[in-house]
Design a protein around this motif. Structure first.
Motif, PDB file in Angstrom:
ATOM      1  N   THR A   1      -7.288 -15.877   0.916  1.00  0.00           N
ATOM      2  CA  THR A   1      -8.371 -16.406   1.760  1.00  0.00           C
ATOM      3  C   THR A   1      -7.955 -17.736   2.361  1.00  0.00           C
ATOM      4  O   THR A   1      -7.037 -18.386   1.887  1.00  0.00           O
ATOM      5  CB  THR A   1      -9.651 -16.639   0.935  1.00  0.00           C
ATOM      6  OG1 THR A   1      -9.314 -17.468  -0.173  1.00  0.00           O
ATOM      7  CG2 THR A   1     -10.247 -15.343   0.463  1.00  0.00           C
TER       8      THR A   1
ATOM      9  N   ILE B   1     -15.307 -19.153   4.603  1.00  0.00           N
ATOM     10  CA  ILE B   1     -14.137 -18.629   3.913  1.00  0.00           C
ATOM     11  C   ILE B   1     -13.848 -17.230   4.463  1.00  0.00           C
ATOM     12  O   ILE B   1     -14.711 -16.352   4.438  1.00  0.00           O
ATOM     13  CB  ILE B   1     -14.380 -18.572   2.398  1.00  0.00           C
ATOM     14  CG1 ILE B   1     -14.579 -19.989   1.885  1.00  0.00           C
ATOM     15  CG2 ILE B   1     -13.213 -17.916   1.689  1.00  0.00           C
ATOM     16  CD1 ILE B   1     -15.066 -20.053   0.477  1.00  0.00           C
ATOM     17  N   VAL B   2     -12.657 -17.063   5.001  1.00  0.00           N
ATOM     18  CA  VAL B   2     -12.301 -15.755   5.545  1.00  0.00           C
ATOM     19  C   VAL B   2     -11.153 -15.164   4.745  1.00  0.00           C
ATOM     20  O   VAL B   2     -10.294 -15.893   4.241  1.00  0.00           O
ATOM     21  CB  VAL B   2     -11.905 -15.818   7.041  1.00  0.00           C
ATOM     22  CG1 VAL B   2     -13.069 -16.248   7.886  1.00  0.00           C
ATOM     23  CG2 VAL B   2     -10.719 -16.711   7.253  1.00  0.00           C
ATOM     24  N   ALA B   3     -11.195 -13.849   4.614  1.00  0.00           N
ATOM     25  CA  ALA B   3     -10.112 -13.134   3.938  1.00  0.00           C
ATOM     26  C   ALA B   3      -9.270 -12.460   4.999  1.00  0.00           C
ATOM     27  O   ALA B   3      -9.797 -11.867   5.938  1.00  0.00           O
ATOM     28  CB  ALA B   3     -10.681 -12.102   2.985  1.00  0.00           C
ATOM     29  N   LYS B   4      -7.975 -12.592   4.838  1.00  0.00           N
ATOM     30  CA  LYS B   4      -7.078 -11.945   5.802  1.00  0.00           C
ATOM     31  C   LYS B   4      -6.972 -10.472   5.454  1.00  0.00           C
ATOM     32  O   LYS B   4      -6.622 -10.112   4.322  1.00  0.00           O
ATOM     33  CB  LYS B   4      -5.708 -12.597   5.739  1.00  0.00           C
ATOM     34  CG  LYS B   4      -5.592 -13.777   6.651  1.00  0.00           C
ATOM     35  CD  LYS B   4      -4.155 -14.229   6.734  1.00  0.00           C
ATOM     36  CE  LYS B   4      -4.046 -15.467   7.586  1.00  0.00           C
ATOM     37  NZ  LYS B   4      -2.742 -16.087   7.446  1.00  0.00           N
TER      38      LYS B   4
END
Lengths: 305, 343
Positions: free
Chosen positions: B81, B88-91
């Motif tokens: 992340t 919060i972003v998850a790849k």
């Protein structure tokens, strides 16, 4: 024949470019339309699915008296008009009451069509719960062994994935994972449920999930199918060569994930090595040392890196 | 005593860990298939219809969905992340489920006749500067387009060449020449398209050119002369005019005596065509048609089978009959397109 006519303005040129086949394609658009006769259920269902699919969908307001399984030309025409490659067609008649046809097109020709009859339907507005924002990328879950065994179900899974998956993204906001579409295949029926996902504290990093039904929910039965032949299906899956990642030469991995590089190098000329100079080792005049070392093939070595 | 306490502590920690994980762990007999790129999960476990009947259906479906979602979420939370603007972003990894394309992949444009020629001769494109110095305006201007340098259409005065007719309108001449150049370019563009699609390019008698050569003029005269009802038979000739070269093709005959094998081969070939009684086959069309037929038959057969199970026979029998007949017709696959039959 279209290329014979050249675009006259920049704007029309841009438009044609947007329609032309691309290396990495845009999000598939869906056109949602109704047939000659529709029931209240079908009309509402089409509207609800439209709201699930919204930024990438076109809802046709008028009737279109056509039967996709008998003649798909009008669908192909509409798809060309709106540049949509997915369609949902709703109709209602005595023989097939509350009928939905999910389908997709390849190169403006029908690839797959699957007809589903609605047995039970609860609309989006009937369930009083706070809904997901529009355009949320849903999590898709398919349950039931039929989706893995039966050919029709397999194709249906692929079709529904294609239909509902939304845009392909490189990253996703974790708090924004709100919408779950759950498809269950059981006893020849397919239950589609739509839930809102509530992230609860679990004590560790990963949250605990609670689900709340938001609708629309369907109980489908499988009716007629029109599946593409294997050749056409394969052709539609063909990816352009430019998209495939090029294989890197001279790099390999072993079972533990260690990276190995293969290095090609010339044999080192030891005669030029700087070593301690001593009177006794000094080269004498007329001596040939380096001749035999030259002319050997380069040595290949595996080097861990 | 000390050892005991260590063990106890470890056990306690383990239990706590298990307690924490209990709320997010789900047990399944078969692991789910994930395609995280599409946020997709597939649960292959068998669902007992008995379970469904025992519990309330909606509740059962919800609990099943909850478990599956939990597994999917667990999988997503494992991804690396990063923080982007307070979120919060998850790849996501690349998608693994193969899905059909919308349109076939773009094909490279086939080279034009000029491009082929240039490649053969090794002529390379040279980049020209965008701005050129305009002598009369005394400023840098564009090479092409609006407000271009050395624009000859904006001349207010043109010198009449000595050789030219004094009554000729030099402005009109320029405009006409420009129009002809445009027309020629368009023609060449169309010819390039035709060539790329393997359509036979019609040979053209006369292409618009600024200066027609002697040969061109001779062709023009001969074409004009033969364009009468009597194909130029009674056309008058100028004094001292040479007879026009006949432009038609002359028939050629095989020698009477000589190689008989080619003659025999030709005759046999002809007989073969005559004997078949079949119209000439357009392969692509026929193959497409055949594929469609097969699809439809397959779908019909499958549906018939499916319907048989549920005991709905009455509607289907007629359809199957119709299919069989059409399959036979499709084999000939000529130019005519048969409409799909009414079901």
């Amino acid at each position: 024949m279209n290329e014979l006519r050249k675009p006259k303005t920049k704007r029309s040129k841009r438009f044609l470019e947007s329609r032309a086949p691309k290396l990495t394609e845009d999000v598939k658009c869906a056109m949602i339309m109704k047939g000659g006769n529709t029931s209240q259920t079908i009309t509402q269902a089409l509207k609800d699915i439209y709201s699930l699919k919204k930024p990438n969908a076109v809802l046709y307001k008028k009737k279109n008296i056509t039967r996709p399984f008998e003649d798909s030309t009008s669908l192909e025409f509409f798809s060309k008009k709106t540049d949509c490659s997915l369609f949902l067609f709703g109709s209602h008649n005595k023989k097939r009451p509350n009928n939905l046809i999910f389908g997709r097109l390849f190169d403006f020709h029908v690839l797959d069509m699957i007809e589903l009859g609605i047995e039970k339907y609860v609309s989006l507005s009937e369930i009083k719960a706070s809904k997901c924002p529009e355009g949320t990328k849903p999590m898709l879950i398919f349950a039931g062994e039929a989706f893995d065994i039966d050919n029709d179900h397999k194709r249906l899974k692929s079709l529904l994935t294609d239909f509902f998956r939304g845009p392909t993204v490189s990253a996703v906001r974790l708090a924004g994972l709100e919408h779950v579409l759950h498809f269950t295949a059981l006893d020849g029926k397919i239950f589609m449920r739509s839930y809102r996902c509530l992230l609860k504290k679990s004590g560790c990093r990963t949250p605990r999930i609670e689900l709340e039904e938001i609708g629309p929910s369907f109980d489908f039965i499988l009716r007629r199918t029109h599946l593409a032949s294997d050749d056409l299906y394969k052709l539609a899956h063909k990816q352009p060569k430019a998209l495939k990642a090029k294989k890197k030469k001279n790099i390999s991995h072993d079972a533990f994930g260690t990276k190995f590089g293969r290095v090609h190098m010339q044999k080192q000329d030891l005669s030029k090595l700087h070593t301690r100079k001593m009177k006794g080792l000094r080269k004498r005049k007329g001596e040939v040392v380096a001749e035999e070392l030259k002319g050997q093939p380069p040595k290949v070595a595996n080097v861990e890196c | 005593m000390a050892a005991c306490s260590v063990e106890e502590l470890l056990l306690k920690a383990e239990q706590e860990e298990a307690e924490k994980l209990r709320s997010i762990s789900v047990h399944k007999e078969l692991d789910l298939d994930f395609d995280i790129g599409n946020l997709l999960a597939c649960d292959k476990n068998r669902i007992e219809s008995r379970d469904l009947r025992q519990q309330l259906k909606e509740n059962y479906l919800r609990s099943l969905a909850r478990d599956n979602t939990q597994l999917l979420i667990n999988e997503i939370w494992k991804l690396p992340t990063e923080r982007v603007e307070e979120a919060i972003v998850a790849k996501l990894p690349d998608t693994t489920t193969p899905l059909p394309r919308e349109k076939p992949p773009p094909k490279p444009r086939p080279p034009t006749k000029w491009e082929k020629f240039a490649k053969l001769k090794g002529i390379q494109k040279k980049k020209k500067t965008n701005l050129v110095w305009d002598e009369t305006k005394k400023e840098w201007r564009r090479r092409w387009g609006y407000k271009r340098a050395n624009d000859d259409t904006k001349d207010w005065l043109i010198e009449v060449p000595e050789t030219a007719d004094s009554n000729e309108d030099q402005f009109a001449k320029r405009i006409k020449a420009k129009k002809e150049r445009v027309a020629k370019n368009e023609l060449n563009r169309l010819r390039n398209i035709a060539r790329s699609q393997k359509i036979k390019v019609p040979s053209i008698g006369l292409v618009p050119t600024a200066q027609q050569s002697k040969d061109d003029l001779a062709t023009a005269v001969s074409v004009a002369k033969t364009s009468t009802a009597s194909v130029g038979r009674f056309q008058d000739r100028l004094p001292k005019e040479k007879p026009t070269k006949s432009r038609g093709k002359k028939r050629k005959f095989e020698p009477l005596i000589g190689d008989f094998s080619t003659e025999r081969h030709k005759q046999l070939e002809l007989l073969k065509i005559m004997d078949t009684k079949k119209p000439k086959l357009d392969i692509t069309k026929a193959v497409n048609k055949q594929m469609r037929e097969e699809d439809r038959e397959e779908a019909a057969a499958k549906h018939k089978r499916g319907a048989g199970k549920k005991g709905r026979k009455g509607n289907m029998s007629g359809k199957a009959k119709g299919k069989g007949g059409k399959g036979k017709g499709g084999k000939a696959g000529g130019g005519k397109r048969s409409k799909p039959g009414k079901r």
